[in-house]
Design an enzyme around this catalytic site. Structure first.
Site, PDB file in Angstrom:
ATOM      1  N   LYS A 120       0.845  -1.210   0.000  1.00 18.59           N
ATOM      2  CA  LYS A 120       0.000   0.000   0.000  1.00 18.59           C
ATOM      3  C   LYS A 120       0.877   1.256   0.000  1.00 18.59           C
ATOM      4  O   LYS A 120       0.644   2.182  -0.760  1.00 18.59           O
ATOM      5  CB  LYS A 120      -0.881  -0.023   1.254  1.00 18.59           C
ATOM      6  N   LYS A 132       2.662  -4.353  10.975  1.00 13.48           N
ATOM      7  CA  LYS A 132       1.337  -4.441  11.605  1.00 13.48           C
ATOM      8  C   LYS A 132       1.500  -5.038  12.984  1.00 13.48           C
ATOM      9  O   LYS A 132       2.409  -5.835  13.215  1.00 13.48           O
ATOM     10  CB  LYS A 132       0.418  -5.351  10.778  1.00 13.48           C
TER      11      LYS A 132
HETATM   12  P1  NAD Z   1     -13.165  -0.446  13.974  1.00 15.30           P
HETATM   13  O1  NAD Z   1     -12.824  -1.357  15.077  1.00 15.30           O
HETATM   14  O2  NAD Z   1     -13.243   1.011  14.244  1.00 15.30           O
HETATM   15  O3  NAD Z   1     -14.562  -0.875  13.309  1.00 15.30           O
HETATM   16  C1  NAD Z   1     -14.834  -2.129  12.781  1.00 15.30           C
HETATM   17  C2  NAD Z   1     -16.303  -2.417  12.963  1.00 15.30           C
HETATM   18  O4  NAD Z   1     -16.642  -3.623  12.286  1.00 15.30           O
HETATM   19  C3  NAD Z   1     -16.693  -2.618  14.435  1.00 15.30           C
HETATM   20  O5  NAD Z   1     -17.759  -1.738  14.743  1.00 15.30           O
HETATM   21  C4  NAD Z   1     -17.104  -4.083  14.513  1.00 15.30           C
HETATM   22  O6  NAD Z   1     -18.134  -4.323  15.455  1.00 15.30           O
HETATM   23  C5  NAD Z   1     -17.560  -4.343  13.084  1.00 15.30           C
HETATM   24  N1  NAD Z   1     -17.545  -5.752  12.696  1.00 15.30           N
HETATM   25  C6  NAD Z   1     -16.626  -6.710  12.970  1.00 15.30           C
HETATM   26  N2  NAD Z   1     -16.943  -7.883  12.409  1.00 15.30           N
HETATM   27  C7  NAD Z   1     -18.112  -7.673  11.771  1.00 15.30           C
HETATM   28  C8  NAD Z   1     -18.963  -8.502  10.998  1.00 15.30           C
HETATM   29  N3  NAD Z   1     -18.685  -9.793  10.788  1.00 15.30           N
HETATM   30  N4  NAD Z   1     -20.095  -7.964  10.468  1.00 15.30           N
HETATM   31  C9  NAD Z   1     -20.401  -6.654  10.666  1.00 15.30           C
HETATM   32  N5  NAD Z   1     -19.619  -5.816  11.385  1.00 15.30           N
HETATM   33  C10 NAD Z   1     -18.489  -6.316  11.923  1.00 15.30           C
HETATM   34  O7  NAD Z   1     -12.102  -0.765  12.826  1.00 15.30           O
HETATM   35  P2  NAD Z   1     -11.684   0.167  11.606  1.00 15.30           P
HETATM   36  O8  NAD Z   1     -10.530   0.975  12.035  1.00 15.30           O
HETATM   37  O9  NAD Z   1     -12.889   0.820  11.044  1.00 15.30           O
HETATM   38  O10 NAD Z   1     -11.113  -0.917  10.582  1.00 15.30           O
HETATM   39  C11 NAD Z   1     -11.980  -1.651   9.732  1.00 15.30           C
HETATM   40  C12 NAD Z   1     -11.155  -2.263   8.593  1.00 15.30           C
HETATM   41  O11 NAD Z   1     -10.470  -1.218   7.882  1.00 15.30           O
HETATM   42  C13 NAD Z   1     -10.074  -3.247   9.051  1.00 15.30           C
HETATM   43  O12 NAD Z   1      -9.929  -4.229   8.033  1.00 15.30           O
HETATM   44  C14 NAD Z   1      -8.819  -2.381   9.091  1.00 15.30           C
HETATM   45  O13 NAD Z   1      -7.635  -3.133   8.948  1.00 15.30           O
HETATM   46  C15 NAD Z   1      -9.075  -1.496   7.870  1.00 15.30           C
HETATM   47  N6  NAD Z   1      -8.334  -0.234   7.869  1.00 15.30           N
HETATM   48  C16 NAD Z   1      -8.484   0.673   8.882  1.00 15.30           C
HETATM   49  C17 NAD Z   1      -7.782   1.874   8.824  1.00 15.30           C
HETATM   50  C18 NAD Z   1      -7.954   2.943   9.882  1.00 15.30           C
HETATM   51  O14 NAD Z   1      -7.446   4.058   9.672  1.00 15.30           O
HETATM   52  N7  NAD Z   1      -8.648   2.704  10.979  1.00 15.30           N
HETATM   53  C19 NAD Z   1      -6.923   2.145   7.746  1.00 15.30           C
HETATM   54  C20 NAD Z   1      -6.814   1.203   6.721  1.00 15.30           C
HETATM   55  C21 NAD Z   1      -7.523   0.017   6.798  1.00 15.30           C
END
Ligand code: NAD
Length: 471
Positions: A120, A132
């Site tokens: 990325k 990570k």
């Molecule tokens: P987060 O913890 O803030 O939110 C994730 C949400 O998904 C939670 O509310 C959780 O309850 C929900 N969830 C989990 N399993 C689920 C399912 N089976 N069905 C429905 N909902 C479900 O996490 P985030 O930071 O939003 O990250 C989400 C994704 O994005 C991850 O794959 C993470 O690696 C990716 N990501 C995050 C960032 C960032 O800046 N936070 C950056 C790049 C990628």
């Protein structure tokens, strides 16, 4: 628009790590997440002008740290906590990648996510290697003090092993973590190391701890910029038989956390209709036809700790079934491997936007492609987070916020210019104070961040689109 990796030539991967027996396998015969990342890598590697030995080096995870440490819980019992930090590639330093808190964290998943970070950063031309971290706990099962103890101990272990530092390895938020955890990391690091650049040891911090405007919403905004480009491009929308623009299109979001919430907000502001949100413990389906009000759902979630039961929508407990409803765009924003051979055939979306890391398994991708569904890949789509983390790191190293030296100067220059124009061509008329204010405004940190993020996402979007067309 397939998963194309822009691989940079300068790599120095050193050690090959053994693959651990993995627990994250969604359906029989499906690859694990790490195997899936390898499969996508091999697919992209065929298009890269590099020799097999170099490609092997690029693929290998350099370092994997496994930690086990005790946590004294508030009831007096002692629990063993398992945690990881994977550094995939040191070809550029520091390495960079989020820290996840989830019950299914394990070595292979962490290495898979670290590899995605390397690719990325290369794709969006950010000078970091990939890393990570993961702590194997369900954060909802621990009180604030216990979480603080876990994060601080994890950080001190990283410090002892030289796995954190502004020039070495810079974590950020990921699934289950946010600004509070990043503030604990910064504070612990600064207690243990006298480092003038200490605050650059982690990004995604609260503003008052050296964070940057716009980091919280950065990943969702990056997703939105790509969506906007897709829907403003005739050839993209024509390929799906849709008309131009986000306005009126129907969206389903999986995961209403940091990425899902902000993506939904930007989509709604652009006129998209959020027709369903899937969350753990229950999802929502809009019955009004106008789309869910994201702000109201968020307020309900903040008050009740769940979106389930939100009064102005139908609650559905079988939340995974929501991914299979008809819609224009499905945005998985929760976890990896959510669309697999067990549900791919029933997906009715025309476009899948990978806001989460690795939400579609390779066999599912094949099935979706056969159905004519387009997938916008995670490497590009969710790169907004690391992009703004990069700006935060630069801000911390510079010890000054963006705009501090230039904002007033810009404003004075613009005012001077307006005065001259009014004097020369205004025939005695003056612009209203309101208009003058808009025209003479100098750029703030928030302006620099959103401009830098938009520039990064749009330049990369064009590159990826052109590469996809050529290959
Ligand atoms: P987060 O913890 O803030 O939110 C994730 C949400 O998904 C939670 O509310 C959780 O309850 C929900 N969830 C989990 N399993 C689920 C399912 N089976 N069905 C429905 N909902 C479900 O996490 P985030 O930071 O939003 O990250 C989400 C994704 O994005 C991850 O794959 C993470 O690696 C990716 N990501 C995050 C960032 C960032 O800046 N936070 C950056 C790049 C990628």
């Amino acid at each position: 628009m397939r998963r194309l990796l822009s691989l940079k030539p300068q790599w120095s991967a050193i050690a090959f790590f053994p693959r651990f027996k993995s627990s994250t396998c969604v359906a029989t015969g499906e690859p694990t997440f790490l195997e899936a990342v390898d499969i996508y890598f091999e697919k992209a590697a065929k298009l890269a002008a590099a020799t097999p030995d170099i490609l092997n080096q690029i693929k290998a995870c350099n370092n994997l740290l496994k930690l086990q440490f005790p946590l004294k819980r508030s009831d007096g019992t002692v629990q063993l906590i398992e945690a990881y930090r994977a550094q995939h590639s040191h070809h550029r330093l520091p390495v960079k990648g989020g820290i996840r808190m989830a019950p299914n964290v394990e070595a292979n998943e962490t290495m898979a996510l670290a590899a995605l970070m390397t690719f990325k950063c290369a794709l969006v031309d950010i000078p970091f290697g990939g890393a990570k971290g993961g702590i194997k706990v369900d954060p909802t099962k621990y009180c604030l003090l216990e979480k603080e103890a876990i994060v601080r101990r994890y950080t001190s272990e990283l410090v002892k092993k030289s796995f954190i530092g502004p020039a070495l390895d810079v974590p950020a938020p990921d699934y289950g973590t946010g600004p509070q955890e990043m503030a604990w990391i910064k504070d612990t690091y600064e207690q243990l190391r006298s480092d003038i650049n200490g605050s650059a040891c982690v990004t995604g911090k609260p503003l008052e701890e050296g964070g940057i405007h716009g980091r919280q919403e950065a990943t969702g905004l990056g997703v939105f910029y790509c969506l906007r480009e897709f829907f403003n491009s005739e050839d993209c929308v024509n390929s799906l038989g849709l008309n131009l623009g986000i306005k009126g299109k129907s969206f389903i979001i999986q995961g209403f956390g940091n990425v899902g919430r902000h993506t939904s907000t930007f989509v709604q502001e652009a006129g998209g209709r959020i027709i369903a949100i899937a969350e753990l413990g229950g999802g929502l389906v809009d019955e009004s036809g106008a789309g869910l009000d994201v702000g109201q759902v968020q307020r309900y979630q903040e008050q009740h700790g769940t979106i389930s039961g939100f009064p102005r929508a139908k609650t559905v407990l079988e939340t995974s079934s929501l991914l299979e409803l008809p819609c224009d765009v499905l945005i998985p924003a929760a976890l990896e491997s959510q669309i697999h051979t067990g549900n791919a055939a029933r997906i009715q979306a025309k476009l899948i936007v990978e806001a989460a890391n690795g939400p579609v398994t390779p066999p599912a991708e094949k099935l979706l492609e056969e159905k004519g569904i387009i997938i916008l890949p995670d490497l590009l789509l969710n790169a907004g987070g690391v992009t703004v983390s990069y700006f935060e790191w630069l801000k911390n190293l510079n010890h000054i916020h963006f705009g501090r030296m230039s904002r007033r100067m810009e404003e004075h220059g613009k005012k001077e210019l307006l005065n001259v124009l009014e004097h020369q061509f205004g025939n005695g008329n003056r612009l209203s104070e309101e208009v003058r204010k808009v025209l003479t405004k100098g750029n703030t940190e928030a302006d620099f961040v959103s401009s830098g993020l938009e520039e990064t996402m749009l330049v990369t979007w064009e590159k990826v689109k052109n590469t996809a067309k050529q290959r």
